[in-house]
Design a protein around this motif. Structure first.
Motif, PDB file in Angstrom:
ATOM      1  N   GLU A  86      36.725  38.223  49.124  1.00 49.61           N
ATOM      2  CA  GLU A  86      37.112  37.680  50.425  1.00 49.61           C
ATOM      3  C   GLU A  86      37.987  36.432  50.273  1.00 49.61           C
ATOM      4  O   GLU A  86      39.035  36.301  50.899  1.00 49.61           O
ATOM      5  N   ILE A 143      47.037  34.574  44.817  1.00 50.56           N
ATOM      6  CA  ILE A 143      45.609  34.504  45.164  1.00 50.56           C
ATOM      7  C   ILE A 143      45.313  33.218  45.925  1.00 50.56           C
ATOM      8  O   ILE A 143      45.904  32.174  45.687  1.00 50.56           O
ATOM      9  N   LYS A 203      41.487  36.953  48.823  1.00 50.39           N
ATOM     10  CA  LYS A 203      42.444  37.518  49.777  1.00 50.39           C
ATOM     11  C   LYS A 203      42.760  36.587  50.942  1.00 50.39           C
ATOM     12  O   LYS A 203      43.904  36.506  51.365  1.00 50.39           O
ATOM     13  N   ASN A 204      41.710  35.901  51.459  1.00 47.25           N
ATOM     14  CA  ASN A 204      41.937  35.132  52.687  1.00 47.25           C
ATOM     15  C   ASN A 204      41.717  33.637  52.562  1.00 47.25           C
ATOM     16  O   ASN A 204      41.903  32.906  53.537  1.00 47.25           O
ATOM     17  N   ILE A 250      47.936  41.802  41.910  1.00 42.63           N
ATOM     18  CA  ILE A 250      48.329  40.588  42.634  1.00 42.63           C
ATOM     19  C   ILE A 250      48.704  39.568  41.550  1.00 42.63           C
ATOM     20  O   ILE A 250      48.174  39.625  40.443  1.00 42.63           O
ATOM     21  N   GLU A 259      44.474  45.154  41.553  1.00 38.52           N
ATOM     22  CA  GLU A 259      45.280  45.168  42.782  1.00 38.52           C
ATOM     23  C   GLU A 259      46.706  44.683  42.522  1.00 38.52           C
ATOM     24  O   GLU A 259      47.462  44.447  43.444  1.00 38.52           O
TER      25      GLU A 259
END
Ligand code: ADP
Ligand code: MG
Ligand code: ZN
Length: 495
Positions: free
Chosen positions: A413, A383, A416-417, A378, A376
């Motif tokens: 999950e 992160i 990302k969050n 990133i 992705e």
């Protein structure tokens, strides 16, 4: 007739200093507006005088110390005279017979082959010079523009002895050196951006120990892959020439990355005469003295400041975490990955499960977390998972409180969050169900719903069990314990 290839490298690296080599213009190679970081000194106006950048000298000394070179007590700058539009003074300030560093060794340490990793490559010298301006040729080839932002940027040059024998060895040397320069934080050493440039010299002879063959130099190689490929191509080309009874011509060749061939650029005119002489505008540089401390640098102090070198790091993590060489090599080339891993390990307190946890963390980190970050694109800074919550996830897995399916989903999950695995599994009802009585109901349902798979199983297709387990996992959103499921299916279908 057997011919042996011999390879020597000349590697230039743009040093990471604030200012240029001999003036106080900014050294900023990302500057997009041409001729922004310029002054009368780097434009070579008459009457201007250079001053030596101490940080640049120190950078080369650090490289020399890391590679075990001899550091000369006194070092000298010389003028290398030649004419070219990118060289406004008509000479380059470089170093001739008294470079900052002589000799040294770099052991090839990035191979996954332990024998190859034993090879030590001798270094001839490391010196300091200034870069040239950049020429920008127009597309119709009728005009050329000059950007002086790069003129006078400090450049380190490292020259190896002619001691390598394959394209792969040369590639491993260049990759190893790049990591050294990055570890010392003296150059970004990015080949694609031209911050590290590699020229390779190749010759073939029947007995290199007695007499080296005629060498060919290959320029403009801008990736590690190109270094290896170009050398291997050139070895074969020279072999063909010699086997036809012809002679290899001394010349400079270029690398065509698309066709993967080398091509002649220019024949060596008689040995280029640079008319080197000592730079009269700069003093002899007193680097240090063995008995007193009146040199410009304290080498012992520099040695103390040195970070952990990659080969030391490699041994340490092999020893400490039981990594095999391939694993260690992944980690020493990715500082952020290693930091994250080492912080994760610190969060494992329980001695009894530590080894298992470390092993599991390593696998999840390399294949899942790094995989996710790469896929992705990133950055590690973006992160949202911390080493602590990653460690918690690994422990939940080890204690069989979550299945590996859930672990993988949860990882994505949290990356990302954010969030804490302990809390999230409660909130989302993701705790692994291992109780046989609870799972039996589901097993029965799945058996009822899948008569075809049951028939397969009874015909001897053992794999049908895997399909049924998969169905049950899907039905329970990955929370069922697959090992228990498999056992229950076997029991049910036996009857
Ligand atoms: P030059 O003066 O032509 O630049 P150097 O002796 O400084 O030559 O060597 C430049 C590079 O070429 C070094 O990396 C060296 O190891 C390599 N080299 C020199 N002679 C040979 C040869 N015969 N075959 C392969 N490499 C060579
Ligand atoms: Mg040379
Ligand atoms: Zn300047």
């Amino acid at each position: 007739m057997e011919f042996q290839p011999v390879i020597g490298l000349e590697i230039h690296a743009e040093l990471k200093t604030n200012t240029k080599m001999f003036c106080d213009c900014l050294n900023n190679l990302d500057e997009e507006i041409p001729n922004t970081n310029i002054c009368p000194i780097c434009l070579a106006h008459p009457g201007t005088l250079p001053t030596i950048n101490k940080k640049a000298v120190q950078s080369v000394l650090l490289a020399g110390l890391a590679l075990g070179s001899e550091i000369l007590e006194y070092s000298k700058f010389d003028r290398k005279n030649y004419f070219y539009p990118d060289l406004p003074k008509g000479y380059q300030i470089s170093q001739y017979d008294e470079p900052l560093c002589k000799g040294g060794l770099l052991q090839l340490f990035l191979s996954n082959d332990l024998n190859e990793n034993q090879k030590k490559i001798q270094i001839k010298r490391i010196h300091l010079e200034e870069d040239t301006a950049r020429l920008i040729h127009s597309q119709d080839k009728k005009s050329t523009l000059i950007d002086f932002n790069r003129a006078g940027v400090p450049l380190m040059e490292l020259v190896t002895e002619p001691v390598m024998h394959t394209g792969k060895e040369a590639r491993l040397f260049a990759q190893g050196l790049q990591l050294v320069l990055r570890t010392l934080d003296i150059s970004e050493a990015d080949m694609e951006k031209g911050l590290m440039r590699c020229e390779v010299n190749i010759s073939l002879s029947e007995n290199p120990k007695e007499k080296l063959g005629t060498k060919v130099e290959i320029k403009n190689l801008n990736s590690f892959r190109a270094i290896e490929k170009a050398i291997d191509f050139e070895i074969q080309r020279q072999k063909d020439v010699l086997e036809q009874g012809e002679k290899v011509i001394q010349e400079t060749r270029g690398w065509d990355a698309e066709k993967e061939i080398t091509y002649s650029q220019r024949l060596k005119e008689e040995a280029t005469e640079y008319r080197y002489f000592p730079e009269p505008d700069l003093p002899l540089l007193h680097i240090y003295s063995k008995d007193e401390t009146d040199g410009a640098f304290d080498l012992n102090e520099l040695k103390k400041q040195m970070p952990e070198m990659p080969w030391v790091k490699q041994e340490r993590i092999k020893e400490k975490y039981g990594f095999v060489i391939e694993e260690a090599n992944v980690f020493i080339q990715d500082e952020e990955l290693l930091n994250f891993f080492e912080q994760t390990v610190m969060a494992f307190n329980d001695k009894q499960i530590k080894d298992k946890a470390i092993n599991l963390a390593k696998n999840y980190l390399v294949s899942d977390l790094k995989g996710l970050i790469d896929a992705e694109s990133i950055s590690w800074k973006e992160i949202k998972i911390t080493p602590e919550s990653f460690a918690q996830l690994i422990l939940l897995l080890l204690e069989e409180k979550i299945s590996s399916r859930v672990a993988k989903d949860l990882l994505i999950e949290i990356v990302k969050n954010g969030g804490k695995p302990n809390q999230l599994i409660k909130e989302k009802g993701l705790e692994q169900v291992s109780g046989e009585s609870e799972l039996k109901e589901i097993v029965k349902e799945i058996i009822q719903d899948n008569p075809a798979a049951i028939a397969d199983y009874q015909k001897g297709k053992i794999n049908a069990i895997k399909f049924l387990v998969g169905q049950a996992m899907a039905k329970t959103k990955g929370t069922a314990n697959p090992v228990v499921l498999e056992k229950l299916f076997e029991e049910e279908l036996m009857n």
